[in-house]
Scaffold this motif. Structure first.
Motif, PDB file in Angstrom:
ATOM      1  N   THR A 111      13.440   2.452  66.608  1.00 61.42           N
ATOM      2  CA  THR A 111      13.012   2.428  65.211  1.00 61.42           C
ATOM      3  C   THR A 111      13.898   1.495  64.404  1.00 61.42           C
ATOM      4  N   ILE A 112      13.268   0.729  63.506  1.00 67.95           N
ATOM      5  CA  ILE A 112      13.979  -0.213  62.645  1.00 67.95           C
ATOM      6  C   ILE A 112      13.624   0.100  61.195  1.00 67.95           C
ATOM      7  N   ALA A 113      14.639   0.130  60.348  1.00 65.97           N
ATOM      8  CA  ALA A 113      14.428   0.289  58.911  1.00 65.97           C
ATOM      9  C   ALA A 113      14.794  -1.021  58.235  1.00 65.97           C
ATOM     10  N   ALA A 114      13.986  -1.424  57.250  1.00 60.64           N
ATOM     11  CA  ALA A 114      14.236  -2.702  56.588  1.00 60.64           C
ATOM     12  C   ALA A 114      13.695  -2.653  55.172  1.00 60.64           C
ATOM     13  N   TRP A 115      14.302  -3.486  54.315  1.00 59.98           N
ATOM     14  CA  TRP A 115      13.838  -3.628  52.937  1.00 59.98           C
ATOM     15  C   TRP A 115      12.912  -4.835  52.895  1.00 59.98           C
ATOM     16  N   LEU A 116      11.603  -4.604  53.070  1.00 55.40           N
ATOM     17  CA  LEU A 116      10.625  -5.689  53.030  1.00 55.40           C
ATOM     18  C   LEU A 116      10.129  -5.839  51.603  1.00 55.40           C
ATOM     19  N   PRO A 117      10.513  -6.895  50.895  1.00 56.50           N
ATOM     20  CA  PRO A 117      10.124  -7.017  49.494  1.00 56.50           C
ATOM     21  C   PRO A 117       8.632  -7.246  49.288  1.00 56.50           C
ATOM     22  N   GLU A 118       7.918  -7.583  50.358  1.00 54.34           N
ATOM     23  CA  GLU A 118       6.489  -7.855  50.231  1.00 54.34           C
ATOM     24  C   GLU A 118       5.637  -6.827  50.961  1.00 54.34           C
ATOM     25  N   ALA A 119       6.189  -5.631  51.177  1.00 51.74           N
ATOM     26  CA  ALA A 119       5.441  -4.587  51.879  1.00 51.74           C
ATOM     27  C   ALA A 119       4.187  -4.177  51.114  1.00 51.74           C
ATOM     28  N   GLU A 120       4.190  -4.340  49.792  1.00 54.90           N
ATOM     29  CA  GLU A 120       3.032  -3.968  48.986  1.00 54.90           C
ATOM     30  C   GLU A 120       1.765  -4.684  49.434  1.00 54.90           C
ATOM     31  N   ALA A 121       1.929  -5.890  49.998  1.00 56.49           N
ATOM     32  CA  ALA A 121       0.760  -6.666  50.426  1.00 56.49           C
ATOM     33  C   ALA A 121       0.029  -6.003  51.579  1.00 56.49           C
ATOM     34  N   GLU A 122       0.681  -5.073  52.275  1.00 59.06           N
ATOM     35  CA  GLU A 122       0.070  -4.432  53.441  1.00 59.06           C
ATOM     36  C   GLU A 122      -0.523  -3.071  53.107  1.00 59.06           C
ATOM     37  N   LEU A 123      -0.386  -2.606  51.877  1.00 63.29           N
ATOM     38  CA  LEU A 123      -0.743  -1.236  51.536  1.00 63.29           C
ATOM     39  C   LEU A 123      -2.075  -1.135  50.809  1.00 63.29           C
ATOM     40  N   PRO A 124      -2.699   0.044  50.837  1.00 70.19           N
ATOM     41  CA  PRO A 124      -3.937   0.252  50.070  1.00 70.19           C
ATOM     42  C   PRO A 124      -3.660   0.167  48.576  1.00 70.19           C
ATOM     43  N   PRO A 125      -4.696  -0.044  47.772  1.00 64.76           N
ATOM     44  CA  PRO A 125      -4.511  -0.062  46.317  1.00 64.76           C
ATOM     45  C   PRO A 125      -4.182   1.324  45.810  1.00 64.76           C
ATOM     46  N   PRO A 126      -3.664   1.430  44.579  1.00 64.15           N
ATOM     47  CA  PRO A 126      -3.310   2.743  44.040  1.00 64.15           C
ATOM     48  C   PRO A 126      -4.551   3.593  43.796  1.00 64.15           C
TER      49      PRO A 126
END
Length: 543
Positions: A111-126
């Motif tokens: 397992t890897i943990a990271a601070w991806l500043p652009e993770a929002e681009a991979e997520l569903p809308p609110p």
């Protein structure tokens, strides 16, 4: 944190977009002067130089295509009405942007943990949210008189299945110290910390011990390890060159929670920059201490490795993203307020002066209808003195005391009110934030994004395109689909990201809004353009 804003600005330049018609009901931001737009190019090979001795630190490459770049800008609450133009080399499905960040390999070796500043681009809308006011009490003598009025409607919980299998096509590569490039599987985002969790099926990551919490002391020397900026000359035209380097810093402050767990670490160095956000922090022995999550001047804050492990455990237990907990209040620390400001919200005389002198607590300035705070009948003017019996001195304390909370968990609050002399105890169940992926924020949510843009058809996210852009895609205009929820009815019917919706139920949306055209009970027929060919897709009624 300014890093996300900087990234979005650079992506906007890369996209080459100018704003079209502003979304109805909102005031558009001033349209900036259009700069020169750099050419976008196909994916280039990446060379990583890593001579730093820290085997648990890996390098992560996160590539975004054109649709995800547009989605990222939308997720930033940008006032985008329509895409008016695109760089000639811009590709909807091709790579447009690559982000390089450090990752911390956890002790399980997978397992890897990271601070991806652009993770929002991979997520569903609110989730769309319209608060409902509390029900008025029944008149005396009526059949309902004396019954308990229902609380304001709470924000609907996000079903766990909403985010499972929601990350097809996430382009992640994990670069090992020996130069191997391994495909990473994006598991999800922890909404409380903002950390992303990635797994490798067969990686042989080193299994290393973390530093003990007790070993971290003020004055201690630490190293920040992560990718360093390189010049255009070093990077070259044939590929992307990444150098992993280290920055020395000194621990200046260590804060622990009520349970004595390491909660916050601040470090200082004249060499710290915004580029250090996401760096992995290790001690002289190479043991990981945490991940940098914010930079302010020559100081940085660290998410301690214990909180990193907790974040990864939350995501792995759900095998999906975990929304951040939400209380639904906005407040200001008493220590920053003048006596006059306290008097204006209902506090009087000696009690107001006592509050101002003690400089303790958080004054609530607003409570969102339908939130957990509203259901518990917290009100503007109340002062939260303690969280789980810990005294609150500032907003940072407030968030820190809640960092172990999860959506659905109960938290104890000690509250003083303008009209009562004694403090009151509240036990409040936190909810899942409607805009959970916009970073850790236990207070309130941003202004909801317009349903007409996000939910023209349930399960998809769209943005209007001008004729010039539509012509490149073989359409006359309409709505570009930038996201389609994989488990939605629309996706099952055949709608895909990159499609251009030209008409809904026989009516063109090139020249009018799509609002009101959707038939929720009888189904919807849409005409889309895909690969410059028209398709007719029938969408059954939503459930």
């Amino acid at each position: 944190m300014n890093t996300a804003r900087t990234i979005r600005s650079s992506l906007a330049l890369l996209l080459g977009m100018v704003l079209g018609v502003a979304a109805p009901g909102q005031t558009p931001s001033p349209v900036p002067r259009r700069p020169e737009v750099p050419n976008t190019k196909p994916a280039r090979p990446v060379q990583v130089e890593n001579s730093v001795s820290a085997p648990q630190v890996v390098t992560i490459l996160h590539r975004l295509n054109g649709l995800k770049v547009i989605r990222l800008l939308l997720r930033g609450n940008e006032e985008l009405g329509a895409i008016a133009s695109l760089d000639e080399a811009f590709q909807m499905s091709g790579e447009v942007h690559t982000n390089v960040i450090a990752g911390l390999a956890l002790s399980d070796g997978q397992t890897i943990a990271a601070w991806l500043p652009e993770a929002e681009a991979e997520l569903p809308p609110p989730v769309p949210f319209a608060p409902v006011a509390p029900t008025a009490p029944a008149p005396p003598g009526s059949p309902a008189a004396g019954s308990v009025a229902p609380a304001p409607r709470a924000v609907p919980a996000l079903p766990p299945t909403r985010f499972q299998r929601s990350f097809p096509g996430v382009d992640l590569k994990v670069v090992m110290r020996d130069g191997r490039n391994l495909p990473g599987q994006y598991v999800g985002l922890d909404g409380l910390t903002g950390l992303s969790v990635i797994t490798l099926s067969d990686s042989n990551l080193p299994k290393t011990a973390d530093a003990l919490d007790d070993s971290i002391q003020a004055g201690q020397r630490v190293r920040l390890i992560g990718p360093e900026p390189v010049s255009q000359t070093e990077s070259g035209a044939k590929g992307i060159y990444v150098r992993v380097g280290e920055t020395e810093a000194t621990v200046v402050d260590v804060t622990r929670s009520a349970t004595k767990q390491l909660a916050r670490v601040r470090i200082e160095s004249a060499r710290i920059t915004q580029a250090n956000i996401g760096a992995v922090v290790v001690n002289d022995a190479g043991e990981p201490l945490g991940i940098v999550n914010a930079v302010d001047g020559d100081e940085a804050s660290i998410l301690p490795v214990g909180l990193v492990r907790s974040a990864a455990a939350r995501v792995m237990a759900r095998r999906a993203s975990v929304p951040r907990p939400w209380l639904g209040v906005r407040g200001e620390p008493i220590g920053r307020l003048s006596l006059e400001r306290i008097l204006k919200v209902g506090w009087q005389g000696e009690r107001a002066r006592a509050l101002a002198e003690k400089r303790q607590g958080l004054l609530l300035t607003s409570v969102m209808p339908g939130s957990p705070a509203a259901s518990a009948e917290l009100k503007a003017g109340d002062v939260i003195l303690k969280v789980n019996n810990e005294m609150v001195l500032n907003a940072e304390d407030f968030s820190m005391f809640l960092q172990d909370a999860a959506p659905g968990s109960f938290v104890n609050f000690t509250v003083m009110r303008p009209g009562t002399a004694a403090s009151e105890a509240f036990k409040i169940k936190l909810a899942e934030s409607p805009n959970w992926f916009f970073g850790p924020n236990l207070f309130d949510i941003k202004t909801p994004l317009l349903p007409d843009r996000l939910f023209v058809i349930p399960g998809i996210e769209t943005i209007a395109i001008k004729p010039r852009v539509a012509a490149r895609l073989g359409a006359t205009g309409g709505l570009l689909i930038v996201y389609a929820q994989p488990n939605s009815v629309a996706f099952a019917a055949g709608l895909r990201p990159g499609d251009v919706i030209e008409s809904v139920n026989g009516e063109s949306i090139v020249t009018r809004s799509a609002s009101g055209l959707i038939h929720k009970t009888t189904g919807t027929t849409v005409v889309v353009v895909r690969n410059k060919k028209k398709l007719t897709i029938a969408i059954p009624p939503g459930k």
